[in-house]
Design a protein around this motif. Structure first.
Motif, PDB file in Angstrom:
ATOM      1  N   PRO A   1     -45.017 -44.765 -81.367  1.00 26.91           N
ATOM      2  CA  PRO A   1     -43.771 -45.031 -80.999  1.00 26.91           C
ATOM      3  C   PRO A   1     -42.640 -43.891 -80.527  1.00 26.91           C
ATOM      4  O   PRO A   1     -43.079 -42.518 -80.933  1.00 26.91           O
ATOM      5  CB  PRO A   1     -43.199 -45.743 -82.071  1.00 26.91           C
TER       6      PRO A   1
ATOM      7  N   ALA B   1     -43.651 -52.418 -81.021  1.00 22.76           N
ATOM      8  CA  ALA B   1     -44.405 -52.388 -79.728  1.00 22.76           C
ATOM      9  C   ALA B   1     -45.403 -51.212 -79.839  1.00 22.76           C
ATOM     10  O   ALA B   1     -46.454 -51.530 -79.212  1.00 22.76           O
ATOM     11  CB  ALA B   1     -43.204 -52.033 -78.640  1.00 22.76           C
ATOM     12  N   GLY B   2     -45.055 -50.168 -80.341  1.00 17.78           N
ATOM     13  CA  GLY B   2     -46.055 -49.012 -80.404  1.00 17.78           C
ATOM     14  C   GLY B   2     -47.285 -49.092 -81.111  1.00 17.78           C
ATOM     15  O   GLY B   2     -48.501 -48.991 -81.042  1.00 17.78           O
TER      16      GLY B   2
ATOM     17  N   PHE C   1     -39.099 -42.906 -80.300  1.00 17.32           N
ATOM     18  CA  PHE C   1     -37.895 -43.419 -81.035  1.00 17.32           C
ATOM     19  C   PHE C   1     -36.616 -42.497 -80.436  1.00 17.32           C
ATOM     20  O   PHE C   1     -36.547 -41.427 -79.961  1.00 17.32           O
ATOM     21  CB  PHE C   1     -37.716 -43.074 -82.399  1.00 17.32           C
ATOM     22  N   THR C   2     -35.681 -43.160 -79.984  1.00 17.58           N
ATOM     23  CA  THR C   2     -34.238 -42.557 -79.239  1.00 17.58           C
ATOM     24  C   THR C   2     -33.175 -42.813 -79.843  1.00 17.58           C
ATOM     25  O   THR C   2     -32.065 -42.166 -79.405  1.00 17.58           O
ATOM     26  CB  THR C   2     -34.396 -43.356 -77.897  1.00 17.58           C
TER      27      THR C   2
ATOM     28  N   ARG D   1     -37.621 -52.330 -82.801  1.00 21.42           N
ATOM     29  CA  ARG D   1     -38.677 -52.939 -81.840  1.00 21.42           C
ATOM     30  C   ARG D   1     -39.624 -51.940 -81.167  1.00 21.42           C
ATOM     31  O   ARG D   1     -40.813 -52.403 -80.872  1.00 21.42           O
ATOM     32  CB  ARG D   1     -37.830 -53.607 -80.429  1.00 21.42           C
ATOM     33  N   GLU D   2     -39.154 -50.670 -81.086  1.00 21.12           N
ATOM     34  CA  GLU D   2     -40.266 -49.780 -80.468  1.00 21.12           C
ATOM     35  C   GLU D   2     -41.217 -49.478 -81.489  1.00 21.12           C
ATOM     36  O   GLU D   2     -42.400 -49.351 -80.914  1.00 21.12           O
ATOM     37  CB  GLU D   2     -39.182 -48.371 -80.217  1.00 21.12           C
TER      38      GLU D   2
ATOM     39  N   ALA E   1     -37.414 -42.250 -86.857  1.00 21.74           N
ATOM     40  CA  ALA E   1     -36.446 -42.745 -86.168  1.00 21.74           C
ATOM     41  C   ALA E   1     -35.012 -41.937 -86.263  1.00 21.74           C
ATOM     42  O   ALA E   1     -34.785 -41.934 -87.662  1.00 21.74           O
ATOM     43  CB  ALA E   1     -36.178 -44.379 -86.286  1.00 21.74           C
TER      44      ALA E   1
ATOM     45  N   GLN F   1     -32.953 -51.083 -81.240  1.00 20.63           N
ATOM     46  CA  GLN F   1     -33.993 -50.888 -80.343  1.00 20.63           C
ATOM     47  C   GLN F   1     -35.372 -50.078 -80.940  1.00 20.63           C
ATOM     48  O   GLN F   1     -36.497 -50.452 -80.768  1.00 20.63           O
ATOM     49  CB  GLN F   1     -33.767 -50.115 -79.355  1.00 20.63           C
ATOM     50  N   ASP F   2     -34.706 -49.298 -81.935  1.00 22.35           N
ATOM     51  CA  ASP F   2     -36.082 -48.277 -82.682  1.00 22.35           C
ATOM     52  C   ASP F   2     -36.995 -49.197 -83.221  1.00 22.35           C
ATOM     53  O   ASP F   2     -38.114 -48.759 -83.213  1.00 22.35           O
ATOM     54  CB  ASP F   2     -35.555 -47.089 -83.234  1.00 22.35           C
TER      55      ASP F   2
END
Length: 265
Positions: A260, A252-253, A262-263, A248-249, A208, A245-246
């Motif tokens: 995942p 989710a992944g 990451f953004t 949560r990502e 991330a 958000q990362d």
């Protein structure tokens, strides 16, 4: 984006700065310092598209420090205020490297001396070719061993006693010695250095980006805090990142059995 005084390229989220005066062992001039200060200031705001920064040197060396004729010779012509402004500019280069949200890799081949050694020390990771060496030679040229923040940086890398010896004497440090004392992260045969740098850059892009940025922030600040204050600062930082958000990502992944993406959000 074109920079006149070093080579610069961006590819797949990696910004690479290449000191490109191989005939002078990539020594630094006023203009190179100024461009490096401006570039590193600009990259601070580009975490969304630049994820890793790499410093490297063309030819037989990484960077041999300030050019004797074009920097040291010119400094002798300046008054006290002019020299002070120059010293602040060079210090801003290393401060910017530490404050960049992106991790910085120094790819060190051959000599890293003077300001070149400090730029490498200010990086997050130092990957060395076997031919690499360091020289913090400031006292050898008649000035203080403390320059561009190295008296803050070096003791945190190698310990106070070792840093004192290095900065007082200015002796050569081989790649093997640098690895043993913690100044280098890895040392490989010269022909394998580029591949190692690419490997590390790829690995850093898999985690991330905001997490990396805040890890750098914690490392920069924790040394000036007491233990309780450091824990409190980390608690607030983790609270911020665990609601981003990362995080949560990642969940989710993991639950979706996928990697995942990451953004930095």
């Amino acid at each position: 984006m074109a920079w006149r005084h070093f080579d610069y390229e961006e590819e797949a989220g990696v910004a690479t700065v290449t000191f490109s005066r191989p005939e002078r062992l990539n020594s630094l001039t006023f203009e190179i310092y100024a461009d490096l200060e401006r570039l590193t200031a600009e990259l601070k705001g580009r975490l969304s598209d630049i994820r890793v920064v790499v410093l490297r040197g063309r030819g037989r060396g990484f960077c041999s420090g300030g050019d004797v004729e074009e920097t040291i010779g010119e400094l002798l012509k300046l008054d006290t205020r002019g020299v002070y402004e120059f010293a602040r500019m060079t210090g801003a280069c290393t401060r910017n490297l530490r404050e960049l949200p992106q991790p910085v890799i120094s790819s060190v081949n051959g000599i890293a001396a003077g300001a070149g050694a400090v730029l490498a020390a200010a990086s997050d990771l130092r990957l060395l070719a076997e031919s690499a060496s360091f020289r913090f030679l400031f006292t050898k040229v008649g000035i203080s061993g403390g320059d561009m923040g190295i008296c803050w940086l070096l003791p945190r890398l190698v310990g106070l006693g070792r840093a004192a010896e290095i900065l007082l004497l200015g002796d050569r440090i081989s790649s093997a010695e640098a690895l043993a004392m913690g100044l280098a992260n890895r040392v490989v045969p010269d022909q394998e250095l580029d591949a190692l740098v690419a490997e590390y850059a790829g690995r850093l892009q898999e985690v991330a980006p905001w997490g990396l940025a805040m890890t750098k922030e914690m490392l920069n600040r924790a040394g000036s805090l007491d233990y309780s204050a450091a824990i409190e600062m980390e608690a607030w930082t983790q609270t911020m990142l665990m609601t981003a958000q990362d995080f949560r990502e990642f969940h989710a992944g993991f639950t979706g059995k996928r990697k995942p993406v990451f953004t930095g959000r």
